[in-house]
Design an enzyme around this catalytic site. Structure first.
Site, PDB file in Angstrom:
ATOM      1  N   ASP A  12     -24.996 -59.772  16.104  1.00 18.94           N
ATOM      2  CA  ASP A  12     -24.776 -61.019  14.808  1.00 18.94           C
ATOM      3  C   ASP A  12     -24.299 -62.509  14.129  1.00 18.94           C
ATOM      4  OD1 ASP A  12     -26.006 -58.049  13.931  1.00 18.94           O
ATOM      5  OD2 ASP A  12     -23.638 -57.529  13.480  1.00 18.94           O
TER       6      ASP A  12
ATOM      7  N   LYS B 212     -27.960 -64.685  17.087  1.00 18.26           N
ATOM      8  CA  LYS B 212     -28.360 -65.253  17.932  1.00 18.26           C
ATOM      9  C   LYS B 212     -29.627 -65.233  18.014  1.00 18.26           C
ATOM     10  CE  LYS B 212     -26.385 -61.667  20.351  1.00 18.26           C
ATOM     11  NZ  LYS B 212     -25.976 -60.791  19.124  1.00 18.26           N
TER      12      LYS B 212
ATOM     13  N   GLY C 223     -31.123 -55.256  16.282  1.00 17.81           N
ATOM     14  CA  GLY C 223     -31.656 -56.759  15.133  1.00 17.81           C
ATOM     15  C   GLY C 223     -31.690 -58.306  14.921  1.00 17.81           C
ATOM     16  N   HIS C 224     -32.681 -58.731  15.270  1.00 12.23           N
ATOM     17  CA  HIS C 224     -33.113 -60.597  15.831  1.00 12.23           C
ATOM     18  C   HIS C 224     -33.776 -60.504  14.304  1.00 12.23           C
ATOM     19  CE1 HIS C 224     -31.226 -60.292  20.741  1.00 12.23           C
ATOM     20  NE2 HIS C 224     -30.076 -59.443  19.804  1.00 12.23           N
TER      21      HIS C 224
ATOM     22  N   GLN D 271     -26.133 -57.841  20.523  1.00 13.37           N
ATOM     23  CA  GLN D 271     -24.677 -56.718  19.943  1.00 13.37           C
ATOM     24  C   GLN D 271     -24.161 -58.392  20.615  1.00 13.37           C
ATOM     25  OE1 GLN D 271     -26.497 -53.940  22.130  1.00 13.37           O
ATOM     26  NE2 GLN D 271     -27.374 -53.844  20.007  1.00 13.37           N
TER      27      GLN D 271
HETATM   28  P1  IMP Z   1     -24.069 -47.898  18.406  1.00 14.09           P
HETATM   29  O1  IMP Z   1     -24.690 -48.821  19.503  1.00 14.09           O
HETATM   30  O2  IMP Z   1     -25.536 -47.678  17.607  1.00 14.09           O
HETATM   31  O3  IMP Z   1     -23.903 -46.573  19.303  1.00 14.09           O
HETATM   32  O4  IMP Z   1     -23.162 -48.128  17.773  1.00 14.09           O
HETATM   33  C1  IMP Z   1     -22.007 -48.434  17.533  1.00 14.09           C
HETATM   34  C2  IMP Z   1     -21.281 -49.652  17.382  1.00 14.09           C
HETATM   35  O5  IMP Z   1     -22.151 -50.717  17.944  1.00 14.09           O
HETATM   36  C3  IMP Z   1     -20.923 -50.046  15.958  1.00 14.09           C
HETATM   37  O6  IMP Z   1     -19.933 -50.302  15.253  1.00 14.09           O
HETATM   38  C4  IMP Z   1     -22.856 -50.199  15.373  1.00 14.09           C
HETATM   39  O7  IMP Z   1     -22.080 -50.862  14.199  1.00 14.09           O
HETATM   40  C5  IMP Z   1     -22.171 -51.069  16.578  1.00 14.09           C
HETATM   41  N1  IMP Z   1     -23.730 -52.491  16.890  1.00 14.09           N
HETATM   42  C6  IMP Z   1     -24.663 -51.433  17.707  1.00 14.09           C
HETATM   43  N2  IMP Z   1     -25.698 -52.848  17.457  1.00 14.09           N
HETATM   44  C7  IMP Z   1     -25.387 -53.731  16.688  1.00 14.09           C
HETATM   45  C8  IMP Z   1     -25.483 -55.019  16.676  1.00 14.09           C
HETATM   46  O8  IMP Z   1     -26.943 -55.052  17.353  1.00 14.09           O
HETATM   47  N3  IMP Z   1     -25.059 -55.673  15.559  1.00 14.09           N
HETATM   48  C9  IMP Z   1     -23.597 -55.270  15.362  1.00 14.09           C
HETATM   49  N4  IMP Z   1     -22.881 -54.406  15.825  1.00 14.09           N
HETATM   50  C10 IMP Z   1     -24.137 -53.312  16.091  1.00 14.09           C
END
Ligand code: IMP
Length: 424
Positions: free
Chosen positions: A13, A16, A40-41, A224
Site C-alpha cells: 500500500d 505503487k 489492489g492497485h 504487497q
Molecule cells: P494474504 O496475502 O492474504 O495471505 O495476507 C497475508 C498478509 O499480507 C496480511 O497481513 C494481509 O493484510 C497482507 N497483505 C496481502 N496483500 C496485501 C496488499 O496488497 N497490501 C497490504 N497488505 C497486504
C-alpha cells in the site's frame, strides 16, 4: 527505457499503482510476478478511479502489453470479472493480456482453507485478505497445485481436481466438521473458465525474453511490499510469496542480467493492514488524522490501515534486500501541516538499541521506537511541480530518506492524480 523492477519497501500500500501507471507510459510490457488478488492497485485516470487486483495497471495505457507471470496465483473468477469490467469501461484486453501457462490457480477450497485456518489461529491470526493466497501457494510448494496449462487439457484437469477435492473433503469432514465440496459443479465451473481464458494463456517466459532480445522495455510490478515478503518480511505476518525484487526473476522466467533498475516505492509514513508488530505505530489521534487524510483503507478488503511514522530501520533493510537503485516517495502531501515529523531510527529492547531489522518477532513486538525529529512544513504541496519549489523542510525530509536508503529519489508523488507527480 530500461527493464525495471518496482517494489514496495514497506508493508504494501505504498501507492505503487500510481507510480507503475506513471512509468507504464514509457515501457512496452508491464508484468505481475507474484501474489494474486490480495493486491489492489488504485489508479486515477482523468477523474476516474480504477482498482486492479490481478491485471497489471499498464492495461490502462493503450497499446501496452500486460503479463501475469508464473509466480502469480490466479483466481479465474476474479480475473474474468476484471476483464469484463475493463471492457465495460472501454478498455479491451484481447491481444494485450498474456497469462503464464505455469501460473497456479486458486479454487474456492483455497479461500475456505484460508478462512478456516485463520479461525483456528484465534489470537495468533495473520489477518490475511481471505482470498486463498496462502493455501494456493501451499499446493504449489507441495506439488499438488493445478496450473493454467492444466485448464487447457480437460482430462488432466479433471483428474487433478478430483485428487485435490477428495483430499480437502477428507479434512473438511474429519477435522473441520464441515460439509464436503461438490466435485461436479466445481469441475464444470472451472472448465467454463478454461474456455474463456484459453486465448490469453501462453508461454510468457518466451514472450518476455523475446522482448528483452528486441530491446523492448519491461516494468515488473511488485505487489504487497518487502516487509510482507515470505523470506524478508515480518514472518509469520507476511504473504506467501517473494514480493521483493528477486521474485521478479523466478516469477517470470526472465534472468537477473536483464534487469537494469530497481525502484523502491516508499510512502512518506508507514501503514500496515492485518496483524503483527508495528513499532512506529501512531497514537490514536495521529492515526485517525493520517488515515483520514491519506484515505488509508485497504483497496482489496476495505479494512482501515494502521498508520505510523516512517521506519528507517525497515526501509534500510528493504533497500538492501532489493538492491534498490532509486526511489519513488509517495503521499508526501499527506504529511503537510505537521509541526514536527518523527523518523524511527532504532528499536530499544532489553537495554539494547537495534539498528538493523531484527529476525525475531519478539524484539519488534516489544521494542520501543527510537526517534529522530525533523521539522515539518505547513504549506500545501499538492500542486508543486518541481523539486526545487518544495519547502526547505520538505526537501530536508526527502534528503533524510535518501541518506537512510543510500538511493536517490527520482519521483515524488504529491497527490493521487497522474499529474500530481514530481520527476526529480
Ligand atoms: P494474504 O496475502 O492474504 O495471505 O495476507 C497475508 C498478509 O499480507 C496480511 O497481513 C494481509 O493484510 C497482507 N497483505 C496481502 N496483500 C496485501 C496488499 O496488497 N497490501 C497490504 N497488505 C497486504
Amino acid at each position: 527505457m530500461a527493464n525495471i523492477i518496482l517494489v514496495g519497501m514497506q508493508w504494501g500500500d505504498e501507492g505503487k499503482g500510481k507510480i507503475i501507471d506513471v512509468l507504464s507510459r514509457k515501457v512496452h510490457y508491464v508484468v505481475r510476478y507474484q501474489g494474486g488478488n490480495n493486491a489492489g492497485h488504485t489508479v486515477w485516470v482523468r477523474g476516474s478511479k480504477f482498482i486492479l487486483h490481478l491485471i497489471p495497471s499498464g492495461i490502462l495505457w493503450a497499446n501496452k502489453k500486460c503479463v501475469i507471470g508464473n509466480g502469480v496465483v490466479v483466481d479465474p473468477r476474479v480475473l474474468l470479472t476484471e476483464i469484463s469490467e475493463l471492457r465495460e469501461r472501454g478498455i479491451e484486453v484481447a491481444g494485450r493480456l498474456f497469462i503464464s501457462e505455469l501460473a497456479h490457480i486458486i479454487f474456492p477450497y483455497h479461500r475456505l482453507e484460508d478462512k478456516l485456518k485463520e479461525e483456528q489461529r484465534g489470537g495468533a491470526r495473520i489477518g490475511t485478505t481471505g482470498r486463498g493466497i496462502g493455501p494456493a501457494y501451499i499446493d504449489k510448494v507441495s506439488r499438488t497445485g493445478i496450473r493454467m496449462v492444466d485448464l487447457l487439457s480437460p482430462g488432466i484437469f479433471g483428474e487433478k481436481l478430483r485428487v485435490n477435492v477428495d483430499e480437502i473433503n477428507r479434512a473438511l469432514r474429519k477435522f473441520y466438521k464441515k460439509p464436503a465440496i461438490r466435485f461436479g459443479p466445481l469441475l464444470r465451473e472451472y472448465q467454463g473458465y478454461g474456455r474463456r481464458l484459453k486465448r490469453y494463456i501462453t508461454n510468457t517466459s518466451i514472450l518476455l525474453n523475446e522482448a528483452v532480445n528486441k530491446k523492448r522495455s519491461i516494468l515488473f510490478e511488485g505487489a504487497q511490499g518487502t516487509i510482507l515478503d515470505i523470506d524478508f518480511g515480518t514472518y509469520p505476518f507476511v504473504t506467501s510469496s517473494n514480493s521483493s525484487a528477486g521474485g521478479a526473476c523466478t516469477g517470470t522466467g526472465v534472468g537477473p542480467a536483464a534487469i537494469d533498475r530497481v525502484i523502491g516505492v516508499v510512502k512518506a509514513y508507514t501503514t500496515r493492514v492485518g496483524e503483527g508488530p508495528f513499532p512506529s505505530e501512531f497514537d490514536e489521534e495521529m492515526d485517525t488524522l493520517i488515515r483520514k487524510r491519506g484515505d488509508e483503507y485497504g483497496a482489496t478488503t476495505g479494512r482501515p490501515r494502521r498508520c505510523g511514522w516512517l521506519d528507517a530501520v525497515m526501509v534500510r533493510h528493504s533497500a538492501r534486500v532489493n538492491g534498490i537503485t532509486e526511489l519513488a516517495v509517495t503521499k508526501l502531501d499527506v504529511m503537510s501541516g505537521l509541526e514536527e515529523i518523527k523518523i524511527c531510527t532504532g528499536y530499544r529492547y532489553k537495554g539494547r538499541i537495534f539498528r538493523e531489522f531484527p529476525a525475531g518477532m519478539n524484539v519488534l513486538r516489544k521494542a520501543a521506537p527510537v526517534y529522530e525529529r525533523v521539522p515539518g512544513w505547513s504549506e500545501d504541496i499538492s500542486k508543486v511541480k518541481s523539486y526545487r519549489k518544495l519547502p526547505a523542510s520538505t526537501r530536508q525530509y526527502l534528503k533524510k530518506i535518501e541518506e537512510i536508503t543510500g538511493a536517490k529519489i527520482k519521483i515524488v508523488s504529491v497527490g493521487f492524480e497522474r499529474n500530481r507527480t514530481i520527476i526529480c
